[in-house]
Scaffold this active site. Structure first.
Site, short mmCIF file in Angstrom:
data_model
loop_
_atom_site.label_atom_id
_atom_site.label_comp_id
_atom_site.label_asym_id
_atom_site.label_seq_id
_atom_site.Cartn_x
_atom_site.Cartn_y
_atom_site.Cartn_z
CB CYS A 2 -0.86 0.41 1.66
SG CYS A 2 -2.15 1.13 1.14
CG LEU A 17 -6.77 10.20 -8.21
CD1 LEU A 17 -7.17 9.52 -9.03
CD2 LEU A 17 -8.14 11.40 -8.30
CG ASN A 48 1.50 -1.56 4.35
OD1 ASN A 48 1.09 -1.51 5.53
ND2 ASN A 48 -0.25 -1.69 4.60
N PRO A 64 -0.24 10.63 3.40
CG PRO A 64 -1.96 8.76 2.65
CD PRO A 64 -0.18 9.78 2.93
CB SER A 117 -1.90 15.22 1.65
OG SER A 117 -2.49 14.26 2.29
CG HIS A 146 1.40 5.12 7.08
ND1 HIS A 146 0.68 5.36 8.78
CD2 HIS A 146 0.37 4.66 6.19
CE1 HIS A 146 -0.08 4.69 8.70
NE2 HIS A 146 -0.53 4.37 7.45
N GLY A 172 -3.10 9.04 11.15
CA GLY A 172 -3.26 8.17 11.93
C GLY A 172 -4.47 7.76 12.74
#
Lengths: 136, 487
Positions: free
Chosen positions: B105, B212, B336, B384, B391, B410, B413
């Protein structure tokens, strides 16, 4: 009887039933209720049979749900009715449903996978209880 | 296993880091280290994520510490935001749970030469067209289909296969992590079940937190790095967050099934079955690694095809070729994955398997794996956030190599569970609320939109502040969404 319970990123399914076979049927219903908004919109037009070799009840439940999910993801088959028979040899089960039709089926969650995290199938005094966390 | 709070130890190391000492549980081989500040650590205590950091410390061959990034939250087995490195020479294991179901991912960012003023009048039509032309949501097949020899080649060669099919440009390959292909991928180790699930899903967005977005560059924090990446204030960009779809989920599933008896076989004691693992060089370990790499290659192809479709929608909408609009890939990075990397540990250079589960590689300047254009500024990191706020674009810093095996956060959260977010959204129209904030959002599922509402996430700015201050990565640009499509 089944319900969902809180998990931060994913979704927990909690199922209670009088016997193991009813537990498997309820668990499958609970899984597909997480996928489709209204399970009663799914017509039993096609049947898929699932046969699983003997295993511990928790692994058996895991594999039963995993197989149903596979048919949904690869063939877009939604299921609304289930049967399960647990014997000495393992599990034989069937699921009835139809191919997803977006004009009639409102979808809710993409269940990526069934997880082993917190997976539980246990017999209490007068019922069976299962907890499964699914990855969303 | 209902939601419970964490009552174990959390010792403050510094302003950006907390420790779970290995004395917390017998069986922990190393400490747990959670990167967070005082504000974020309170959220960490609200679920079982910290317990999961401690559990990962049980894995044989683990090096330095079981790590977690500031966007940490409760996952299954590993926490989301978890990082662990294992050494094959010290009995190290590979754990599919440390990669996750959605293998590779990740996120990619595409820039353009359009500005907010060019797109603003058309944003509603643009989002509508993206939503109509790019498959999103549950059970959606794409316009591409890869079976037989084609899926075999795609799994073996990743984005390079799409280059040979005219579905990618050389530039797209150059700016994708690992050039969109992990060596050692073996399509024969990917089951037919997995290939069937993936056959029609390459080039589809999926559901959950995948999206997206049409974004604009909202603020620039490092003008030099932004210039190197071709980013300017108010510039229109497209950010894509997706992974390996059903194919990757099935690869993980198959591996966990294969590993059911492995801990017993190899004498590994684990506090959670979802941490199932096998020694790296065992037959099970080798098989999983080969399949996982193939699934990673599939994910890069998926994001490439999503980007291609977005380019076509823009070209159609603005009546110009996408090349004329300079819709070029800035970078694609996964969050990931497990990768075999060289790191300095305890004064020695070792090759270790770095598991990043909801954590992003963030190599510092001069690292050989960074594309030459970015070598002076550090590896671009795409973070993101949620669909209402922001972002981020960051670059890797030397601190990441010293502290986190070259890793940073990443995303934002989650702060609320899906059920809590749904309850919170009763009687509200999330799409209307977003519109009032200047974001046009389209989603297949009303519930999905409610579960993914901005409030369900921590503020990504807080998370980024921690990794910036901890020296793991540096702020380059803050991005603001103006259009969102989701599953």
């Amino acid at each position: 009887m089944h319900e969902t319970f809180e998990h931060t990123a994913d979704l927990g399914l909690r199922i209670r039933a009088g016997d193991l076979e009813a537990l498997f049927v309820e668990a499958a219903q609970c899984l597909f209720e997480a996928i489709v908004e209204d399970l009663s919109t799914v017509q039993p037009l096609r049947r898929v049979d699932i046969v699983l070799a003997k295993d511990e009840p928790d692994y058996l439940l895991f594999d039963w749900l995993k197989e149903l999910l596979y048919h949904f993801d690869s063939e877009h088959l939604l299921f609304g009715r289930f049967e399960a028979h647990v014997t000495e040899q393992g599990l034989t089960g069937s699921a009835w449903g139809e191919v997803l039709d977006r004009s009639r089926h409102n979808l809710e969650h993409e269940v990526k996978a069934i997880t082993y995290h917190g997976l539980k199938v246990e017999k209490t005094e007068n019922e069976w209880l299962a907890e499964v966390i699914v990855d969303i | 296993m209902p939601k419970e709070t964490y009552h174990g130890p959390l010792e403050q190391v510094d302003a950006c880091c907390y420790r779970i000492p290995k004395s917390y549980k017998p069986g922990m081989r190393v400490d747990g280290l959670i990167f967070a500040n005082e504000k974020l650590i309170d959220a960490v205590k609200k679920d079982q994520a910290a317990e999961q950091v401690a559990n990962v410390a049980f894995l044989p061959g683990i090096q330095h510490a079981s790590l977690a990034m500031p966007d940490i939250h409760w996952g299954y087995g590993f926490c989301i935001g978890g990082v662990c490195a294992t050494d094959p020479d010290e009995g190290g294991v590979i754990s599919p749970g440390g990669v996750g179901y959605d293998i590779n991912c990740g996120v990619r960012l595409m820039r353009s030469n359009l500005y907010y003023r060019d797109v603003k009048p058309h944003i509603r039509d643009l989002v509508e067209s993206l939503f109509r032309n790019i498959p999103t949501g549950v059970g959606k097949s794409g316009r591409y289909e890869f079976r037989g020899k084609e899926i075999h080649q795609l799994l073996a060669d990743g984005s390079r296969y799409l280059l040979s099919r005219g579905l990618a440009e050389q530039r797209d390959i150059d700016y994708t992590e690992a050039h969109g292909k992990l060596d050692g991928a073996d399509p024969d180790q990917v089951s037919d079940h997995a290939k069937n699930r993936g056959a029609e899903q390459c080039g589809t967005l999926g559901s959950g937190n995948h999206f997206l977005e049409v974004q604009i560059v909202d603020a620039i924090f490092d003008a030099d790095a932004a210039a190197v990446m071709g980013l300017e204030k108010d510039m229109v960009c497209v950010m894509i967050h997706s992974g390996s779809r059903g194919l990757g989920y099935q690869v993980c599933d198959d591996a966990l099934h294969m590993l059911r008896k492995a801990p017993e076989k190899y004498g590994i004691e684990l506090p959670d079955r979802q941490l199932a693992c096998a020694p790296i060089n065992s037959p099970e370990g080798v098989k999983y690694i080969a399949a996982m790499r193939a699934a990673a290659n599939f994910a890069w192809c998926n994001r490439q095809l999503l980007m291609q479709q977005a380019r076509e929608v823009f070209a159609d909408m603005f009546g110009r070729k996408w090349q004329e609009m300079q819709m070029n890939l800035v970078y694609d990075v996964c969050h990931n994955i497990a990768k075999f990397e060289e790191h300095a540990i305890g004064g020695k250079t070792k090759k270790v398997w770095v598991h990043r589960k909801g954590a992003t590689r963030a190599f510092p300047p001069e690292h050989p794996e960074i594309p030459p254009l970015y070598r002076k500024i550090g590896q671009p990191v795409i973070i993101p956030g949620d669909m209402g706020r922001a972002s981020w674009v960051l670059v890797g810093q030397p601190g990441s190599m010293e502290k986190t095996f070259g890793t940073t956060c990443h995303g934002a959260g989650r702060a609320m569970s899906r059920t809590a977010a749904l309850k919170d959204a009763i009687g509200r129209r999330i799409d209307k609320e977003l519109e009032a904030r200047g974001v046009i959002a389209r989603a297949q599922s009303r519930k999905g939109l409610a579960e993914e509402q901005p409030k369900a996430y921590k503020n990504v700015d807080d998370v980024v502040e921690v990794v910036h201050n901890a020296g793991l990565s540096r702020k380059v640009a803050r991005m603001r969404p103006i259009g969102v499509i989701k599953g």
